[in-house]
Design a protein around this motif. Structure first.
Motif, PDB file in Angstrom:
ATOM      1  N   PRO A  74      19.260  19.646  -8.637  1.00  8.07           N
ATOM      2  CA  PRO A  74      18.254  20.625  -8.188  1.00  8.07           C
ATOM      3  C   PRO A  74      16.861  20.406  -8.790  1.00  8.07           C
ATOM      4  CG  PRO A  74      20.353  21.706  -8.581  1.00  8.07           C
ATOM      5  CD  PRO A  74      20.489  20.314  -9.123  1.00  8.07           C
ATOM      6  N   PRO A  75      16.723  20.237 -10.119  1.00  9.37           N
ATOM      7  CA  PRO A  75      15.368  20.019 -10.648  1.00  9.37           C
ATOM      8  C   PRO A  75      14.768  18.673 -10.226  1.00  9.37           C
ATOM      9  CG  PRO A  75      16.983  19.930 -12.436  1.00  9.37           C
ATOM     10  CD  PRO A  75      17.705  20.387 -11.212  1.00  9.37           C
ATOM     11  N   ILE A  76      15.601  17.656 -10.043  1.00 10.13           N
ATOM     12  CA  ILE A  76      15.103  16.349  -9.592  1.00 10.13           C
ATOM     13  C   ILE A  76      14.552  16.482  -8.167  1.00 10.13           C
ATOM     14  CG2 ILE A  76      15.781  13.997  -8.911  1.00 10.13           C
ATOM     15  CD1 ILE A  76      17.802  14.083 -11.287  1.00 10.13           C
ATOM     16  N   ARG A  77      15.313  17.129  -7.287  1.00  8.29           N
ATOM     17  CA  ARG A  77      14.869  17.324  -5.901  1.00  8.29           C
ATOM     18  C   ARG A  77      13.567  18.118  -5.834  1.00  8.29           C
ATOM     19  NH1 ARG A  77      20.414  18.918  -3.052  1.00  8.29           N
ATOM     20  NH2 ARG A  77      21.309  16.867  -3.098  1.00  8.29           N
ATOM     21  N   ALA A  78      13.482  19.158  -6.650  1.00 12.88           N
ATOM     22  CA  ALA A  78      12.281  20.002  -6.650  1.00 12.88           C
ATOM     23  C   ALA A  78      11.048  19.183  -7.023  1.00 12.88           C
ATOM     24  CB  ALA A  78      12.458  21.172  -7.612  1.00 12.88           C
ATOM     25  N   LEU A  79      11.191  18.328  -8.024  1.00 14.72           N
ATOM     26  CA  LEU A  79      10.075  17.492  -8.477  1.00 14.72           C
ATOM     27  C   LEU A  79       9.717  16.428  -7.430  1.00 14.72           C
ATOM     28  CD1 LEU A  79       8.348  17.689 -10.938  1.00 14.72           C
ATOM     29  CD2 LEU A  79       9.925  16.195 -12.168  1.00 14.72           C
ATOM     30  N   GLY A 115       0.775  -1.245   0.000  1.00  7.39           N
ATOM     31  CA  GLY A 115       0.000   0.000   0.000  1.00  7.39           C
ATOM     32  C   GLY A 115       0.802   1.288   0.000  1.00  7.39           C
ATOM     33  N   ALA A 116       2.135   1.204  -0.047  1.00  5.61           N
ATOM     34  CA  ALA A 116       2.958   2.423  -0.081  1.00  5.61           C
ATOM     35  C   ALA A 116       2.836   3.110  -1.445  1.00  5.61           C
ATOM     36  CB  ALA A 116       4.420   2.076   0.195  1.00  5.61           C
ATOM     37  N   LEU A 117       3.080   4.409  -1.455  1.00  2.00           N
ATOM     38  CA  LEU A 117       3.113   5.194  -2.690  1.00  2.00           C
ATOM     39  C   LEU A 117       4.577   5.392  -3.053  1.00  2.00           C
ATOM     40  CD1 LEU A 117       0.493   7.857  -1.556  1.00  2.00           C
ATOM     41  CD2 LEU A 117       0.074   5.903  -3.082  1.00  2.00           C
ATOM     42  N   LEU A 118       4.927   5.117  -4.298  1.00  2.68           N
ATOM     43  CA  LEU A 118       6.337   5.161  -4.708  1.00  2.68           C
ATOM     44  C   LEU A 118       6.642   6.361  -5.587  1.00  2.68           C
ATOM     45  CD1 LEU A 118       9.122   3.637  -4.794  1.00  2.68           C
ATOM     46  CD2 LEU A 118       8.282   2.551  -6.888  1.00  2.68           C
ATOM     47  N   ILE A 119       7.736   7.028  -5.268  1.00  2.00           N
ATOM     48  CA  ILE A 119       8.303   8.075  -6.127  1.00  2.00           C
ATOM     49  C   ILE A 119       9.673   7.568  -6.532  1.00  2.00           C
ATOM     50  CG2 ILE A 119       9.108  10.459  -6.259  1.00  2.00           C
ATOM     51  CD1 ILE A 119       7.062  11.115  -4.003  1.00  2.00           C
ATOM     52  N   ASP A 120       9.877   7.402  -7.818  1.00  4.14           N
ATOM     53  CA  ASP A 120      11.118   6.839  -8.342  1.00  4.14           C
ATOM     54  C   ASP A 120      12.013   7.950  -8.875  1.00  4.14           C
ATOM     55  OD1 ASP A 120      13.099   5.610  -9.894  1.00  4.14           O
ATOM     56  OD2 ASP A 120      11.775   4.027 -10.590  1.00  4.14           O
ATOM     57  N   ALA A 121      13.123   8.213  -8.175  1.00  2.00           N
ATOM     58  CA  ALA A 121      14.034   9.296  -8.570  1.00  2.00           C
ATOM     59  C   ALA A 121      14.632   9.067  -9.956  1.00  2.00           C
ATOM     60  CB  ALA A 121      15.140   9.464  -7.534  1.00  2.00           C
ATOM     61  N   ASP A 122      14.874   7.792 -10.330  1.00  2.00           N
ATOM     62  CA  ASP A 122      15.409   7.510 -11.672  1.00  2.00           C
ATOM     63  C   ASP A 122      14.416   7.932 -12.754  1.00  2.00           C
ATOM     64  OD1 ASP A 122      17.905   6.595 -11.006  1.00  2.00           O
ATOM     65  OD2 ASP A 122      17.381   4.468 -11.066  1.00  2.00           O
ATOM     66  N   ARG A 123      13.138   7.662 -12.492  1.00  2.00           N
ATOM     67  CA  ARG A 123      12.105   8.051 -13.458  1.00  2.00           C
ATOM     68  C   ARG A 123      12.040   9.574 -13.570  1.00  2.00           C
ATOM     69  NH1 ARG A 123       7.382   4.662 -12.186  1.00  2.00           N
ATOM     70  NH2 ARG A 123       8.722   3.044 -13.029  1.00  2.00           N
ATOM     71  N   ILE A 124      12.140  10.247 -12.431  1.00  2.00           N
ATOM     72  CA  ILE A 124      12.130  11.712 -12.427  1.00  2.00           C
ATOM     73  C   ILE A 124      13.371  12.250 -13.147  1.00  2.00           C
ATOM     74  CG2 ILE A 124      12.353  13.740 -10.912  1.00  2.00           C
ATOM     75  CD1 ILE A 124      10.302  12.385  -9.063  1.00  2.00           C
ATOM     76  N   ALA A 125      14.501  11.561 -12.959  1.00  2.07           N
ATOM     77  CA  ALA A 125      15.743  11.967 -13.640  1.00  2.07           C
ATOM     78  C   ALA A 125      15.575  11.901 -15.165  1.00  2.07           C
ATOM     79  CB  ALA A 125      16.902  11.090 -13.201  1.00  2.07           C
ATOM     80  N   ARG A 126      14.779  10.944 -15.635  1.00  4.73           N
ATOM     81  CA  ARG A 126      14.495  10.857 -17.075  1.00  4.73           C
ATOM     82  C   ARG A 126      13.556  11.977 -17.507  1.00  4.73           C
ATOM     83  NH1 ARG A 126      14.576   5.437 -15.642  1.00  4.73           N
ATOM     84  NH2 ARG A 126      16.279   4.277 -16.596  1.00  4.73           N
TER      85      ARG A 126
END
Length: 198
Positions: free
Chosen positions: A88-93, A24-35
């Motif tokens: 910086p843009p990855i962290r912001a997102l 039931g956790a919600l996932l944020i994938d930094a690699d996906r955001i990096a893309r």
């Protein structure tokens, strides 16, 4: 309620992330955001091309990630330049998505999968950090098998990250993924129950 999920390359972070999502956790994938931040037409992609060369642009306007990786691996200055452009843009997102999840589903655990969490000094963004761990020798073997690379190439990649033993020592939670999937699952379940998430 959030955690930063990290580990070393080929330690099995994705496996543990899936186990948490199934619960039931919600996932944020930094690699996906990096893309996402270097998609065709983005200002970040333009900066990367300006710094590292036009030859990194594929015919469809996307970034040749593999070639960029080869260019920065083993070159500390180039890697630092790339991180200064991307982090910086990855962290912001990531922050934006964490806030959205927290507002929309406050009772859910938000898991942020960040491969270079400690290296990029992001631990303060999370309530706790979970490290997925395997001993270095296992990490090396898995990386060689997974990416079909030589021991020398695998070593070079491991050296670009903080040693896994060091990450293990900094963690709030350690999931030892060197055994069976069942053994890993039990540890994830113990974490889930201890956090009162069941």
């Amino acid at each position: 309620m959030n955690i930063g999920l990290t580990g070393g390359i080929a330690c099995g972070k994705s496996t543990v992330a899936e186990m948490l999502v199934r619960r039931g956790a919600l996932l944020i994938d930094a690699d996906r955001i990096a893309r996402e931040v270097v998609e065709p037409g983005t200002p970040v992609l333009a900066e990367v091309i300006r710094r590292f060369g036009d030859d990194l642009l594929l015919p469809d306007g996307s970034l040749h990630r593999k070639k960029l990786g080869e260019r920065v691996f083993g070159n500390r200055e180039a890697l630092r330049d790339l991180e200064n452009l991307l982090h910086p843009p990855i962290r912001a997102l990531i922050r934006e998505r964490m806030q959205t999840y927290a507002a929309e589903q406050p009772d859910k655990l938000v898991v942020v999968d960040v491969p270079l969490l400690y290296e990029s000094g992001q631990q303060a963004m999370y309530e706790q950090v979970m490290v997925v761990y395997v001993p270095r020798e296992v990490q090396l073997q898995r990386l060689m098998a997974r990416d079909r690379i030589t021991a020398e190439q695998a070593e070079k990649r491991l050296l670009s990250q903080m040693p896994i033993e060091e990450k293990k020592g900094l963690a709030d939670w350690v999931i030892d993924n060197s055994g069976t999937l069942e053994a890993t699952e039990k540890q994830v379940e113990a974490f889930w129950n201890e956090r009162g998430l069941s």
